[in-house]
Every structure is written in structure tokens, then in C-alpha cells.
Design a protein around this motif. Structure first.
Motif, short mmCIF file in Angstrom:
data_model
loop_
_atom_site.label_atom_id
_atom_site.label_comp_id
_atom_site.label_asym_id
_atom_site.label_seq_id
_atom_site.Cartn_x
_atom_site.Cartn_y
_atom_site.Cartn_z
N LEU A 234 -9.21 2.17 1.68
CA LEU A 234 -8.57 0.89 1.33
C LEU A 234 -7.73 0.38 2.48
CD1 LEU A 234 -7.45 1.41 -2.35
CD2 LEU A 234 -8.97 -0.36 -1.49
N GLN A 235 -6.99 1.30 3.08
CA GLN A 235 -6.10 0.88 4.16
C GLN A 235 -6.90 0.39 5.35
OE1 GLN A 235 -3.53 4.20 4.43
NE2 GLN A 235 -1.86 3.13 3.41
N SER A 236 -7.99 1.08 5.63
CA SER A 236 -8.80 0.65 6.79
C SER A 236 -9.38 -0.74 6.53
CB SER A 236 -9.92 1.66 7.04
OG SER A 236 -10.87 1.55 6.01
N LEU A 237 -9.61 -1.05 5.27
CA LEU A 237 -10.17 -2.36 4.96
C LEU A 237 -9.12 -3.45 5.13
CD1 LEU A 237 -12.31 -1.59 1.80
CD2 LEU A 237 -13.14 -2.37 4.01
N SER A 238 -7.90 -3.13 4.74
CA SER A 238 -6.90 -4.20 4.71
C SER A 238 -6.23 -4.37 6.07
CB SER A 238 -5.84 -3.90 3.66
OG SER A 238 -5.15 -2.74 4.02
N SER A 239 -6.19 -3.29 6.85
CA SER A 239 -5.34 -3.34 8.05
C SER A 239 -5.86 -4.32 9.09
CB SER A 239 -5.24 -1.95 8.66
OG SER A 239 -6.54 -1.54 9.04
N VAL B 216 -7.85 15.31 -2.58
CA VAL B 216 -8.67 14.93 -1.42
C VAL B 216 -9.39 13.62 -1.68
CG1 VAL B 216 -10.64 15.60 -0.01
CG2 VAL B 216 -8.93 17.30 -0.66
N ARG B 217 -10.00 13.52 -2.87
CA ARG B 217 -10.73 12.29 -3.20
C ARG B 217 -9.80 11.08 -3.16
NH1 ARG B 217 -12.87 13.58 -8.82
NH2 ARG B 217 -13.39 11.37 -8.91
N TYR B 218 -8.63 11.28 -3.76
CA TYR B 218 -7.67 10.18 -3.85
C TYR B 218 -7.25 9.72 -2.46
CZ TYR B 218 -3.30 7.73 -4.75
OH TYR B 218 -2.31 6.81 -4.75
N GLU B 219 -6.94 10.72 -1.63
CA GLU B 219 -6.47 10.36 -0.29
C GLU B 219 -7.56 9.66 0.50
OE1 GLU B 219 -4.87 14.00 1.11
OE2 GLU B 219 -2.94 13.61 0.12
N ARG B 220 -8.80 10.08 0.30
CA ARG B 220 -9.89 9.44 1.02
C ARG B 220 -10.03 7.98 0.58
NH1 ARG B 220 -15.23 11.46 -0.41
NH2 ARG B 220 -14.64 13.52 0.34
N ALA B 221 -9.93 7.76 -0.74
CA ALA B 221 -10.05 6.39 -1.26
C ALA B 221 -8.95 5.50 -0.70
CB ALA B 221 -9.96 6.42 -2.80
N ILE B 222 -7.73 6.03 -0.66
CA ILE B 222 -6.61 5.24 -0.15
C ILE B 222 -6.81 4.94 1.34
CG2 ILE B 222 -4.12 5.28 0.30
CD1 ILE B 222 -4.88 4.89 -2.63
N GLU B 223 -7.33 5.92 2.04
CA GLU B 223 -7.59 5.73 3.46
C GLU B 223 -8.58 4.60 3.68
OE1 GLU B 223 -9.17 9.05 6.04
OE2 GLU B 223 -7.12 9.74 5.56
N MET C 126 0.82 -1.19 0.00
CA MET C 126 0.00 0.00 0.00
C MET C 126 0.86 1.26 0.00
SD MET C 126 -3.02 -0.91 -0.12
CE MET C 126 -3.27 -2.63 -0.51
N MET C 127 2.05 1.13 0.54
CA MET C 127 2.88 2.32 0.70
C MET C 127 3.63 2.66 -0.58
SD MET C 127 4.48 1.03 4.15
CE MET C 127 3.78 -0.55 4.43
N MET C 128 3.61 1.74 -1.49
CA MET C 128 4.51 1.95 -2.61
C MET C 128 3.76 2.26 -3.91
SD MET C 128 6.13 -1.74 -2.22
CE MET C 128 6.97 -1.22 -0.76
N ARG C 129 2.99 3.27 -3.86
CA ARG C 129 2.36 3.72 -5.10
C ARG C 129 3.28 4.73 -5.78
NH1 ARG C 129 -2.43 1.54 -3.49
NH2 ARG C 129 -2.24 1.73 -1.26
N GLU D 255 -12.13 0.89 -6.77
CA GLU D 255 -11.50 -0.26 -6.13
C GLU D 255 -11.88 -0.32 -4.65
OE1 GLU D 255 -9.96 -2.67 -7.43
OE2 GLU D 255 -8.86 -3.66 -5.81
N ALA D 256 -11.86 0.86 -4.00
CA ALA D 256 -12.23 0.91 -2.60
C ALA D 256 -13.66 0.42 -2.42
CB ALA D 256 -12.09 2.33 -2.06
#
Lengths: 764, 323
Positions: free
Chosen positions: B25-30, B16-23, B1-4, B313-314
């Protein structure tokens, strides 16, 4: 292709299979005759000559076969030959002071110049013992002896000095020099090779096991069977014709000999039919011995093309199953036609009636079962009580289709409990009128008949299940019934009773026998309802009802038969092994070898590489870290458990430091076995978890000094076989990569430790 | 996840949209295994009472198990190892790989596969072009260039890994071999998940998609896999035709197919940029997304589409988790 086709050879079958699977043109080249004809002789044990049994034209000489059997020294003539108890010993030792049979035979063969000769026996031990018998014989000239020695020493040179001193190596040269050889699976590979080379002219007389007949092209002029029975795992049996063909096929060198000679040493009587089928029978039919293994399954799953189902559907096993289908389908068709040709009027209502009768019968049977359960009926099985028996009808199968059965009345004499293996069977001795007949063998056949018919009054013992009902009447009959008249009188009394009360005053189950369970009452009520239905049924009054019912019954039977055949067709069109394949996949999934999408995981990749033994157990062992701490010797002895196939009667107890390892091994094995057991259907015959712990003598294999001792521990064969299989296990890089461990245990660096190395090497 | 590896000019809202989507995703995987990802010298927690096996990417220092590479900790029974993320391809037997021929050597081709060594494809482990099975002769050796030359893209299966670490390939099936009329894309190998099938035929577009385990992905025009025996017959026919008309028709890839190839290629690029696992399902979904949003092929690599795909994807993973 129908069932009448005789396959002359396997070629045809293989051809069809190839065409079906590869869909490519294919040619078949074969000869249907033997270039060198064979003569088959019999050498009776203790006898002195050969008897020609089958000549070159494949004609069986019955008379000379009989003669040969007559020459056989009778087995019960104790002091002459069988004083050693076992027939085999007679063969080896012979009579004291006299030459053994085998010695005589070989001498005869050499005199008649029938050499080279192969003598087949069915055990390694016997093979060597027989060769030792020949120690007095010398078949080679001095020149030949020299060349034997040259070949032998040059071959042995590649062994280390220690190995040259092995008894197996050093003992064999003297007999080889005399032109006598031994060949079986227990020999060191190098010795086997040398003997195969020497057999091209320098060995005149070779003692071999069955293995020599398969896979090697080593023909001789003569083949001798030292025995015609072989041990197949649980009993001694005659050789099959297929085995006989395979071994006798070594006789007669093409282009050298005009004919091949085949000698059977017979030490007991054999029926001419047995001999004939063995000597002249056809080759064993070719049957698929295909079976699934986890290794195969994993290897299929991990490659993109691999499809286990596809592999199975193209297998010879499936092919054979498929070939049977047209036959069965034809049968089904014939049966269907037969069924449809039967026409019955008013079939629907008749069928209705028929079903009623069946129901009625089964209900009656239920009631009978309740009444005659030992709990209720035992107090009433008193002597002198009148009983009603079921008469078995003449042609057993035909059922009567009326509600009235034929009864036979009689009087109880006494009842017995017969203890059989699993449960007690109750029988009742009944005096009744019987039809006594004698069949061909002079056996008396006694059968109770209905009372009104003619028959002798006899006491018969009938199982309780044949008793239909008990009467409440107890006769007054004298105890002495040995005399015919007394018995007649007794039966007369029964008939008197019957004439007064035609139903014989049966015991009332509820009132007299005190049966009060609800199921009984329910059944009786249903029975009564059924009886009412019978009354109302219009077809019951139609004429010829009995015949019609019989026809209907036959029709029903045909339908049942068709159904069962259709089921077999369905099951064989479905993939053979389908269930097993599913079960095995489930096992792999449960153990984490493959994912739910059939993608092979790390453990599966490891198991893929282990092809020589118990892949699941070994993989589990590896991942549970058992191999991590173990020393090389310990590993070897641990792994030897997987490859050891022979029973060792006096296996030494494992050394104490190995105990822990062995316990771990057994635990792992048990775990793997348990998973398999739960996922396979319980009826599956395969046994799991059969690894037994054995001695640690295998450890010596890798300490050179002890190799010699090691070979001697197991009887000469076993050790070598195990050593070879261990080699395979090791060369594969399979389990623990011994050498690698040795080399690299010091070189730990950069985060790849030895153990990880060991396992990762495989999956990398 | 860190290596985009995103270096795109985002507008403020896109960012903002992008960061929210990544957030999201991370909450889902963590939640699954938060301590699974490690960097170099991280301590890997193990139970020292219980014997464990240290595998690749680990080392024992002062009684502690340390990670020697960045990646994800994997445990199989007692084996502990670290699966690296941004590293070269690590082959396994049975993998489908796509590679580029870099050298025609004696009896073999050397194939670049993003592995530490070049893969070796022996002449003997190739199906003959005419499908016949026989020993390879010296004539065959001389004709090797008729099969593959340098810079050809080929597809093969990993046959074995030698003790010295060199990689043997084989192409013993009609579906392996030279790839023509398409695009080769390179993504990080960790984005390709091993699955039962790596060959895909997208029927609606007439496109073949080969997702090589080594991160090389082939997108090309669909080719029928043909029976070798049939091919011989066809060749004979073709010869007869060519002798009569003497003009060999060069088959032509229609423009539409070319556009489809580019569209799929760009979809894969976007996914790779975002660091999402590349499977055929995700690719087709991204493709459909671009079609439904009417995004031109060349605009697919723009920042807007990246954001859309990340959001999508999220959403997709959230749905999946719900199930």
C-alpha cells in the motif's frame, strides 16, 4: 390551455407554476378592477391647459387628444422654445423671462388641489434640476415647516458631524421645508428614508425616478410624467404600457381620493395609436429573467440536496418553454395530416425523378458558378455580346420542374463593379425585352421576359448571377441606343441570330474560356450522366408530369417544415440552459473549483460566499495572493472596480502605487475570461472580462475626511451606489475582511496569519 | 498510513502477511507526493521568490515556513496549508453530519459532533413534524422534547459557521432528523471523504447508511422518506385505526436486518482500525468479502479478517492504478 387563452393577470400563470412545482393546494385572491379610477390628461409642451384623454370609464377621447397635439408648440418654431437645442432643456429652463412648463404645471396642480403629486422623470440629473426649478414655490405652512425640520434633524442626528456637512444633506433641507422632495437611487439611504417619511403629508410635490414606482407603497393623488420617452440603454423609446401602468398606479390613494389623476407632458407629436397602446395597453407579459451564475451553481453543488438540473427544471423559464409545446405539437399534427392527404400515383418513381431534377439543377448551378467566377468571365463581358438571362418566374417561389428553363436573350451594353460593404458585386447592363409594369406606388418594375413574348426593349442592370450563358456572337449594334427604334433594331438582330442558331452559339467553357480545373470537368461529366438518366426515366414521358411534380414539391416542403418543428419541440423538452449549465460546470472544473465528481473544493467554497460580484475573478485574485500586501485603502479602490457601474467621463488616472494592483487585477480577469471563452461555445453572446480599471477615488470612502469629496467625484448618484455595494461586498466577509485585517494584523500567532485568516475565515 | 491503531494478537504468518500488504500500500501511495505529509516543525518547501499565502497549520519562522501540526500539505494556487489527520472534525457549510443530542435548550438543541464546540440546531431550522411551514410558537417550544430528547441520534446539514466559531445546523428536509433502529459508529473524520452523496441506501439488505462528514456513521434499518402531505393523511388514518383497535402496533426490526446492521458496523470498524478511507464502495466490498469467506459477525473483528481486508485493499488499489 391553448394559445387563445388570454391571461388576465399574472396570477393564473403563477398559480399553474406553483401547482406544478409544489404539488400543493393553492388559492388565489385578486381584484380585477381598480378601486380608485384613473383619469389621464395630456399637458402639451408650451401649452397652457390639460386635455382629458382617457376618462374614468377607460374611454379614449380621440378628439381631445388631437386638440392637445395641436396645442403643442411646433418644434421647428425655433426661437420660441427649442433655442436650447434639446427638448429637455426647454422643459427645465422655459423661455427667458417666462415660467417653465413644469413650474406652470405644478402651480396649476396646487391651485386645483391635486396635491400630493409625484413627478416622474427618467434621470437623476433631470430630477434634481426640476426640483431646483421649484425654488420659488412654497407649499408648506409655518407649522409644517417646523415639523419637517424636527423630523429631518432627528433623523440626521445619527450621522457623524462630518457627514452632516455633506452638500447632499445640507442642501436638501431648504427645499424639503417648502414641501418639495427629491427621490432617486443616488441619495444617501438615510435621506431617502426621511423623504419617504415626509411624503406622508409634509411633501406636496415629489420629483422621483422610476425606482419610486416599484417596491414602495407611496401613493399620491396625482402622477406626472415629465416625459413620455425614456432612454433604454441605446435609444429613446416610448414608455411601454407595462411601465406606464406601474407608474400611473401610484396615482389615487385608496380610500382618500375618489379618483387618481395622471398627467403626461408631451413635447412632440405622437400617433394616437401609440398613445392608446401606452395608456390602455395591458401589463407587460411576464417573462423569466432567470439566468445561471457560478455562485448559484456552486451553492447548489455543495449541498447534498442541491441539484442544479432540478432547480432549472422547476424554474419559471422552463415552465414557459414547456407551455409552448402542446401548440407546436398540434401544428405538427395538422401538417402531417395535410401531407398524408396528398396522394400521388407512382410516388416512388416520381420521387426518384424529382431528386434527379434537384441534382441536375444543383450541378448546373455549380457549373455556372465556375464559369462565371470573375476570373474566367470578366474578359468576355464585352459590350455587344449576346447573352442569355434567367427569367425570374412570375410567382417567385414556384420552381419550374422541367429541365428546360425560360431564357431571355439580350445584348450586353456594359458591365459595372458595384462595391458593397464586404465584397464587389458585378452587375451587367443588358439590353433585352422586358415587361414594364407600374405598381401602386408608381414605382417602375422591370422584368426581363422570354424573347418571344411581348415587351419593350429596355436596358436593365442585372447581377451577374442572373446571367445564364454567354454567346460567342458579338453583334454589330450602333452605340446610340437612346431611341426606341435603335433598341428594337438591336433586338431584331439578336432574334435573327437565334433563328439561325437556336442555341445561340454559346461560348465553350473549355475551348473558348479556357477553364481547365478538374472540378469543372468532373461536374460536366456528372451532368451528362444525369441527362442520360432523364432520357431513360420512364416517368418522364407520363402525362401531367409538371403538376405531379408540383404536388410532390409541396409535400417535400411540408415534410421539411414538420422536421424543423419537431426539432424545436425536442430542444424545448430538453432542459433549458442545459448547454450553459454544462459549459459552466466545465469552467469550474478547469479552474479547480469542483472535482470531476462535482464535489466542491476549497476554491469553490470561497466562491460560494461571494455573491455580490464577479465570483471567479475575485477568488482567483484571492488565491494568487494579490490581497496579501495591499493596504486597506488600496484594497477598497481595487474592489471598487467590481462594483462600479456608471460611466465616468473624466475618470482620474489611478495613483501610481495602485498600478501594480490594477495590472494584477486585469491579468486575473483576463485569465478567468479566457478559460470561460474556450469552454463556452463560440457563438455564446456573453462577453467576458469586462472589468475596467477606474479611478481610486473610492479609496477615500474609508478615510472619513475625504468622504465628502468622494461623493462629489462621481455625479451625485454613482458614488453612493458604489459605496453601498462595497458595503455589501464587505459585510459579506467576502473578499478581504478589511476590519478583521486591521484588528488582527498584530495578533499573528500560532500559525494563522492574517492573509490566511482572511481566506480561511471564509472556508472554515 | 502511519496511524493504524491495531493492537491485535497476530500469529507469525498473519504478521508477515499484514506487513507485506501495508508495504505494498505504501509503495502505491508514496509515488504521488512523498513529501506531502509533515510533522510539527517540518519545513514546508515553498518558492520564496513567488508570493505565497500561508494558511492553517503553518507559521513563518526565520524566513522558513514550518508546519505547526501533523498532516498533509495542501496547495491551492498560492495558498499553502496543512490538512490535519488525527484531529477533530472541521466543518464546512453544506456538510452532512450525524450527531447526538446532548441538551434540549431554549429553542434549540445542542448536538455533539466531534467538533471543538457543540453544534446548534435551532427549532426554527427544523421542519415541523407535520410538514407545515409557519412561525414557531411557544407551544412548539414546549413540545420540543416530542421531536428530539437527549441521547437521540440526529442527522443534519451544516448551515453556517458563526463569526465566533459556533456551528449552526439545519434539518430542513424529510431525510434529516431523528435516526432510529440502528448503530452509530465513530471513526476519525479524516477517513470520510467529502463526496456528492453521503446518504446511501443499500437496497439488497434494506439498510440505510449515512456517512457523516464528522466521522459519525449511521447504519440503520431503511426508512422511506415520505411526503409531508401524505403523512398527514396517514396519521388521520392511523388515528382512526387506533381509535377502533386501540392498540398501536410497534414496528419490529427483523432479526436478519439486525444482523446486517451489525455486519456493516463491523466492516466499518475494521476499515477504521486499518485506517482506510470509508466510502460506500469499500464498505460493501468488505461486507461481501466477509460473506464470501463465511466469517461470522463476531469474528470480523478478529485478526484474520483484518489481514484479509488489508490484502484485499492493497489488491484493489493496485487494480485501480492499473486503470
Amino acid at each position: 390551455m391553448n394559445s387563445e387563452t388570454v391571461w388576465f393577470n399574472y396570477g393564473d400563470v403563477i398559480l399553474v407554476l406553483l401547482l406544478q412545482v409544489h404539488k400543493q393546494p393553492c388559492h388565489i385572491v385578486y381584484t380585477d378592477y381598480r378601486p380608485t379610477p384613473l383619469q389621464h390628461y395630456v399637458f402639451p409642451a408650451g401649452g397652457s391647459g390639460l386635455y382629458l384623454v382617457v376618462d374614468e370609464k377607460a374611454k379614449f377621447h380621440e378628439d381631445s387628444f388631437q386638440k392637445s397635439l395641436n396645442a403643442l408648440v411646433p418644434a421647428n418654431d425655433g426661437d420660441k422654445k427649442r433655442e436650447n437645442g434639446k427638448s429637455q432643456k426647454g422643459l427645465i429652463l422655459g423661455k427667458l423671462g417666462e415660467e417653465s412648463d413644469i413650474f406652470k404645471l405644478v402651480k396649476m396642480i396646487i391651485q386645483r388641489q391635486y396635491d400630493p403629486v409625484i413627478l416622474f422623470s427618467f434621470s437623476k440629473k433631470e430630477c434634481e434640476a426640476l426640483a431646483m426649478q421649484m425654488s420659488k414655490m412654497d407649499l408648506n405652512s409655518d407649522d409644517e415647516k417646523d415639523s419637517v425640520e424636527t423630523i429631518f434633524t432627528s433623523a440626521i442626528d445619527m450621522l457623524s458631524d462630518d457627514d452632516k456637512k455633506l452638500p447632499q444633506v445640507s442642501n436638501i433641507l431648504p427645499i424639503l421645508k417648502r414641501g418639495i422632495g427629491v427621490h432617486h437611487s443616488g441619495l444617501l439611504p438615510i435621506l431617502k428614508e426621511v423623504i419617504e417619511i415626509l411624503f406622508q403629508g409634509l411633501i406636496k410635490c415629489l420629483f422621483a425616478t422610476e425606482t419610486f414606482s416599484i417596491g414602495l407603497n407611496m401613493p399620491a393623488k396625482t402622477v406626472v410624467f415629465t416625459n413620455v420617452r425614456k432612454f433604454d440603454g441605446d435609444k429613446f423609446r416610448w414608455l411601454s404600457s407595462g411601465e406606464y401602468i406601474q407608474m400611473s398606479g401610484r396615482a389615487g390613494r385608496r380610500g382618500v381620493d375618489k379618483r387618481g389623476i395622471c398627467i403626461l407632458m408631451v413635447d412632440e407629436k405622437m400617433e394616437p395609436a401609440v398613445a392608446k397602446s401606452m395608456l390602455k395597453g395591458s401589463a407587460d407579459s411576464l417573462n423569466s429573467a432567470f439566468h445561471l451564475s457560478y455562485n448559484m451553481l456552486l451553492n447548489q453543488l455543495r449541498s447534498e440536496d442541491g441539484d442544479p438540473e432540478n432547480l432549472l427544471s422547476n424554474s419559471f423559464f422552463q415552465f414557459q418553454a414547456d407551455r409552448a409545446i402542446p401548440d407546436i405539437e398540434k401544428q405538427i399534427k395538422a401538417l402531417q395530416e395535410e401531407r398524408d392527404s396528398m396522394v400521388i400515383e407512382e410516388e416512388e418513381s416520381l420521387r426518384n425523378y424529382y431528386n434527379l431534377i434537384l441534382q441536375y439543377k444543383s450541378l448546373k448551378e455549380d457549373i455556372r458558378e465556375i464559369v462565371f467566377s470573375p476570373k474566367y468571365c470578366l474578359p468576355f463581358l464585352l459590350p455587344n455580346r449576346a447573352v442569355c438571362l434567367d427569367c425570374p418566374s412570375d410567382n417567385g417561389e414556384q420552381q419550374s420542374f422541367s429541365i428546360e428553363d425560360q431564357d431571355a436573350w439580350g445584348v450586353i451594353m456594359k458591365f459595372n463593379k458595384v462595391k458593397s460593404l464586404s465584397e464587389e458585386i458585378l452587375t451587367v447592363d443588358v439590353l433585352t425585352r422586358c415587361l414594364v409594369s407600374r405598381d401602386g406606388a408608381g414605382k417602375k418594375k422591370i422584368k426581363p421576359v422570354p424573347f418571344k413574348e411581348r415587351g419593350e426593349p429596355v436596358v436593365v442592370s442585372v447581377p451577374l448571377s442572373q446571367v445564364k450563358s454567354l454567346s460567342s456572337a458579338i453583334m454589330n449594334i450602333p452605340k446610340d441606343y437612346l431611341q426606341l427604334e435603335a433598341r428594337e433594331n438591336a433586338l431584331k438582330k439578336v432574334s435573327e441570330l437565334l433563328s439561325r442558331h437556336p442555341d445561340g452559339i454559346p461560348l465553350d467553357p473549355e475551348v473558348d474560356m479556357k477553364i481547365r480545373i478538374s472540378s469543372y470537368k468532373k461536374t460536366v461529366r456528372r451532368l451528362e450522366a444525369l441527362e442520360n438518366l432523364f432520357e431513360k426515366h420512364k416517368i418522364a414521358k407520363s402525362p401531367l408530369i409538371a403538376q405531379k411534380l408540383k404536388v410532390l414539391h409541396m409535400k417535400e416542403e411540408l415534410t421539411a417544415k414538420i422536421k424543423s418543428l419537431e426539432k424545436t419541440v425536442r430542444s424545448s423538452t430538453a432542459l433549458a440552459f442545459k448547454d450553459e449549465l454544462k459549459a459552466r460546470k466545465r469552467v469550474l472544473r478547469r479552474l479547480g473549483y469542483i472535482t470531476s465528481d462535482n464535489v466542491v473544493e476549497l476554491k469553490g467554497k470561497v466562491a460560494c460566499e461571494i455573491s455580490s460580484a464577479e465570483e471567479l475573478t475575485l477568488t482567483e485574485l484571492m488565491f494568487s495572493g494579490v490581497f496579501k500586501e495591499a493596504k486597506v485603502e488600496e484594497l477598497v479602490s481595487l474592489l471598487s472596480c467590481f462594483v462600479w457601474r456608471e460611466r465616468l467621463p473624466d475618470a482620474a488616472k489611478p495613483r501610481e502605487e495602485l498600478d501594480l494592483l490594477f495590472i494584477q487585477l486585469q491579468d486575473t480577469d483576463r485569465r478567468a475570461a479566457e478559460v470561460q471563452l474556450t469552454l463556452f461555445s463560440p457563438t455564446h453572446p456573453r462577453r467576458f472580462g469586462s472589468i475596467t480599471v477606474l479611478s481610486d477615488n473610492v479609496a477615500g470612502r474609508y478615510r472619513r475626511r475625504e468622504f465628502c469629496a468622494f461623493v462629489q467625484t462621481g455625479y451625485n448618484g454613482g458614488g453612493v451606489c458604489v459605496g453601498k455595494r462595497l458595503q455589501v461586498l464587505r459585510d459579506h466577509g467576502d473578499c478581504s475582511c478589511f476590519r478583521r485585517e486591521l484588528d488582527q494584523s498584530d495578533k499573528e500567532n500560532g500559525g494563522s496569519s492574517t492573509t490566511a485568516h482572511r481566506s480561511c475565515k471564509i472556508h472554515r | 498510513m502511519m496511524m493504524r491503531k491495531i493492537q491485535l494478537p497476530f500469529t507469525q504468518t498473519q504478521k508477515v502477511r499484514y506487513e507485506r500488504a501495508i508495504e505494498r500500500l505504501q509503495s502505491l501511495s508514496s509515488t504521488v507526493n512523498s513529501d506531502a505529509s509533515v510533522i510539527v516543525t517540518d519545513t514546508i518547501p515553498v518558492n520564496h521568490e513567488d508570493a505565497f499565502l500561508k494558511g492553517h497549520g503553518t507559521s513563518e519562522v526565520d524566513g522558513e515556513l514550518l508546519a505547526t501540526v501533523c498532516g498533509v500539505v495542501e496547495r491551492v494556487d498560492k495558498l499553502v496549508y496543512v490538512r490535519t489527520l488525527r484531529a477533530r472534525y472541521k466543518p464546512e457549510v453544506g456538510d452532512i453530519v450525524v450527531g447526538r443530542v446532548i441538551e434540549v435548550a431554549q429553542k434549540r438543541w445542542r448536538v455533539e459532533l466531534n467538533f471543538t464546540q457543540d453544534g446548534v440546531l435551532m427549532l426554527s431550522s427544523m421542519n415541523m413534524p407535520d410538514g407545515s411551514q409557519r412561525r414557531r410558537t411557544s407551544v412548539d417550544e414546549l413540545n420540543m422534547r416530542n421531536i428530539f430528547v437527549e441521547h437521540d441520534v440526529v442527522c443534519a446539514e451544516v448551515r453556517s459557521i458563526q463569526h465566533d466559531g459556533s456551528l449552526q445546523l439545519h434539518a430542513r428536509s424529510q431525510k434529516y432528523g431523528k435516526l432510529e433502529k440502528g448503530q452509530l459508529l465513530k471513526v476519525d473524520p479524516y477517513l470520510v471523504k467529502r463526496s456528492k452523496h453521503h446518504f446511501h441506501y443499500i437496497e439488497s439488505l434494506g439498510i440505510d447508511l449515512i456517512i457523516g462528514c464528522n466521522g459519525f456513521i449511521w447504519v440503520g434499518e431503511h426508512v422511506e422518506v415520505r411526503d409531508p402531505v401524505m403523512m398527514i393523511d396517514d396519521q388521520k388514518d392511523a388515528e382512526m385505526i387506533s381509535s377502533s383497535s386501540s392498540t398501536k402496533e410497534q414496528s419490529h426490526t427483523p432479526l436478519e436486518t439486525r444482523q446486517n446492521i451489525c455486519r456493516i458496523g463491523n466492516a466499518i470498524r475494521v476499515l477504521s482500525n486499518l485506517g482506510f478511507t470509508v466510502t460506500v464502495e469499500v464498505i460493501t466490498e468488505t461486507l461481501n468479502l466477509s460473506n464470501s469467506k463465511n466469517i461470522d459477525i463476531h469474528n470480523m473483528l478478529g485478526s484474520e479478517f483484518h489481514v484479509v481486508v488489508a490484502e484485499n485493499e492493497a489488491e484493489r488499489r493496485r487494480e485501480k492504478r492499473k486503470k
